[in-house]
Design an enzyme around this catalytic site. Structure first.
Site, PDB file in Angstrom:
ATOM      1  N   LYS B  80       0.449  -0.915  -0.117  1.00 42.29           N
ATOM      2  CA  LYS B  80      -0.334  -0.047   0.380  1.00 42.29           C
ATOM      3  C   LYS B  80       1.401   1.235  -0.025  1.00 42.29           C
ATOM      4  CE  LYS B  80      -4.002   1.782   3.101  1.00 42.29           C
ATOM      5  NZ  LYS B  80      -5.023   1.710   4.069  1.00 42.29           N
ATOM      6  N   SER B 155      -9.500   1.786   2.902  1.00 43.52           N
ATOM      7  CA  SER B 155      -8.817   2.178   2.195  1.00 43.52           C
ATOM      8  C   SER B 155      -7.744   1.460   1.673  1.00 43.52           C
ATOM      9  CB  SER B 155      -8.211   3.627   2.825  1.00 43.52           C
ATOM     10  OG  SER B 155      -7.298   2.792   3.867  1.00 43.52           O
ATOM     11  N   SER B 179      -9.747  -0.592   7.031  1.00 46.57           N
ATOM     12  CA  SER B 179      -8.682  -0.696   5.771  1.00 46.57           C
ATOM     13  C   SER B 179      -7.980  -2.157   5.415  1.00 46.57           C
ATOM     14  CB  SER B 179      -8.050   0.581   6.214  1.00 46.57           C
ATOM     15  OG  SER B 179      -8.743   2.254   5.769  1.00 46.57           O
TER      16      SER B 179
END
Lengths: 94, 487
Positions: B80, B155, B179
């Site tokens: 990420k 996210s 997330s």
């Protein structure tokens, strides 16, 4: 619930944000909605409850006061928008 | 080779590599080619590190040929884009950091490299990890591989979508209020948020420091345990890192569900839970019962107030953490006449709407006159939530719950911030209490995957893997997005 335009401006200044007129209007409404939702917390009597700042209890985490290596100056400055003579540079303050 | 590499687990890939039936260079090319072919539709990657990955793969091949290396050596992975990797642009999907090259790597990334990972690239996310759909990326949204008209969740939407699309064997994400788990649920993959402090946060771009935690997204439960074992452990560079040694999370994987006491919180089966999701959770509970687990109803009475507490605490911490983006040392600087104006202009140009909204909310909640009414109340509620879980865990080993109230929704469907926040109802309380929780796919509703969540006691990730593995074997979730059916 909606918060006032003056309040939005005060908070934006504290947060160092410039907001457009449209943003001010949106945030007055949206922050109002979230804050009135958050107002539900006041339905509860929490006077005798201790606050929790961290979920896992760790206290006074210390390390040895021993010298170690630090980042090279050039590397530390590599992302600087402006650097002069090995320092971060900003617009004139005084 | 007649096996489909994109269907191989991380563990299998590791075996093929160590047995030298496959080279890391071949495997890396295979994944780079899949990214080139599939990612223009999915858009999981912000940056692809093709050249670095090729060099790294050859280095890993040299190691493997010499008989060295472990289960992850030579297996590609993706991070990420809020996890720093030295020298690789780390954007947090924000204009504020569009050109930021971190001078050091996150400890979790270092540990992965130490374990032999080949990093394919950096993955899309909601800006600064604030959002639940990846629509708040400043660059572009990521699409759900199961249905490109739907969001992948967020996210860590890029991380979940890459694993689901088979454009990364596994990915590392972060979870502040769901997330990792919610996008894992939306994309039909396995996502673990470990206990707060189990994985070092050093080099993870901070959002809400008392809640943020790094964890793996994988296709299988066993892979997840394998990756977590590689990244967990104490780190002197993170003062909130847990001092205990994590051990091998895979050790008890196959011990089964027999005798496990599993609680179903009655507060989670109410209005707002989609019937198709509820059915998958109830089916999972029945499966676990048939495997010998004892399933009973439990109660978490303060869950109704958890979202209110979270959306004060997380924005408050965000507003102070993001104060560092002032255009002085790194990140975007907007031209301005004086220094205050420079702070304001840089921040206003750098941050997108959701980040500004949360900074405003947090600044308000911490400002004079409101601190006691909002922030302190929220911290007190956090105590009650922690105590709710303690009571349940005195009686039960793990909690079974939905991960998200619905399956993945369509783009633009969640336009009101408060309704987006309500989607975090099952994941947020876990972060407030610092507990570990895993989401794994357990069925479909209208063709979209549905995740179920197991929540456990602090540092009992191994028990969560054990329960999740038992359910995974029983469900045998073999559906894949149509888009991935190409090699």
């Amino acid at each position: 619930m909606s918060i006032s335009a003056a309040e939005v401006e005060r908070v934006a200044f504290l947060a160092r944000l410039h907001l457009t007129a449209a943003e001010k209007e949106d945030y007055a409404r949206q922050l109002g909605a979230v804050l009135s939702y958050a107002g539900r917390l006041r339905e509860l009597d929490l006077s005798a409850v201790e606050p929790t700042a961290h979920a896992t209890p760790l206290f006074n985490v210390l390390r040895e006061d021993a010298p170690g290596e630090s980042m090279e100056r050039e590397l530390a400055l590599a992302n600087a928008p402006e650097a002069i003579d090995g320092f971060f540079a900003v617009p004139r303050i005084v | 080779m007649d096996i489909r590499l994109s269907e191989c687990s991380v563990a299998e890939l590791g075996r093929l590599l160590r047995g030298r039936e496959l080279s890391a260079a071949e495997l890396t090319e295979y994944y780079l080619e899949r990214i080139e072919r599939l990612d223009p539709a999915v858009r999981a990657y912000i940056s692809v590190l093709a050249d670095k990955a090729r060099i790294r793969a050859r280095e890993m091949d040299a190691l493997l040929s010499a008989g060295a290396g472990g289960p992850l050596t030579g297996v590609p992975a993706a991070l990420k884009d809020n996890i720093c990797l030295a020298g690789a642009v780390t954007t947090c999907a924000s204009k504020a950091l569009a050109n930021f090259r971190p001078p050091y790597s996150a400890t979790a990334a270092e540990k992965l490299l130490h374990a032999g990972a080949v990093v394919l690239g950096k993955l899309n996310m909601d800006e600064f990890a604030m959002g639940s759909s990846t629509e708040y990326s400043a660059f572009f949204p990521t699409h759900n591989p199961w249905d490109l008209a739907r969001v992948p969740g967020g996210s860590s939407g890029g991380a979940a979508a890459a694993v689901a699309a088979g454009t990364a064997p596994y990915a590392i994400g972060s979870d502040t209020g769901g997330s990792i788990r919610q996008p894992a649920s939306f994309c039909g993959v396995v996502g673990m948020k470990p206990t707060y402090g189990a994985v070092s946060r050093y080099g993870l771009v901070a959002f809400a420091s008392s809640l943020d935690q790094i964890g793996p997204l994988t296709r299988t439960v066993a892979d997840n345990a394998l990756v977590l074992t590689a990244i967990a452990g104490h780190d002197p560079k993170d003062s909130t890192s847990a001092p205990n040694e994590p051990g091998d999370y895979s050790a008890g994987l196959e011990e089964g569900a027999r005798g496990l006491k599993i609680g179903l919180p009655k507060e989670f089966f109410r209005e707002g839970l989609a019937p198709g999701v509820e059915k998958v959770i109830r089916d999972s509970a029945r499966r676990l019962e048939s495997l010998g687990a004892e399933v009973g109803e439990c109660s978490l009475p303060h869950m109704d107030h958890a979202i209110a507490a979270y959306y004060l605490i997380a924005p408050a911490e965000c507003s102070s953490n993001l104060a560092r983006y002032d255009g002085v040392r790194y990140g975007l600087r907007a031209p301005a006449a004086d220094v205050i104006d420079m702070f304001q202009a840089s921040r206003s140009a750098g941050f997108g709407p959701e980040v500004k909204r949360r900074i405003m909310l947090g600044t308000y909640a911490l400002s004079a006159g409101y601190y006691d009414a909002y922030y302190l109340q929220a911290q007190k509620l956090r105590t009650l939530i922690r105590q709710d879980y303690e009571r349940v865990f005195a009686e039960y080993d793990v909690i079974l719950s939905p991960t998200a109230p619905t399956a993945a929704y369509r783009f633009g469907e969640m336009s009101d911030p408060l309704s987006m926040y309500m989607g975090d109802i099952y994941t947020i309380p876990v972060n407030l209490a610092g507990l570990p929780a895993i989401s794994l796919p357990a069925g479909l509703t209208d063709g979209m995957p549905v995740g179920v969540q197991f929540i456990g006691r602090h540092f009992e990730e191994a028990l969560l893997y054990q329960a999740a593995f038992a359910l995974e074997q029983s469900v045998a979730f073999t559906e894949r997005p149509a888009l991935t059916e190409v090699d």
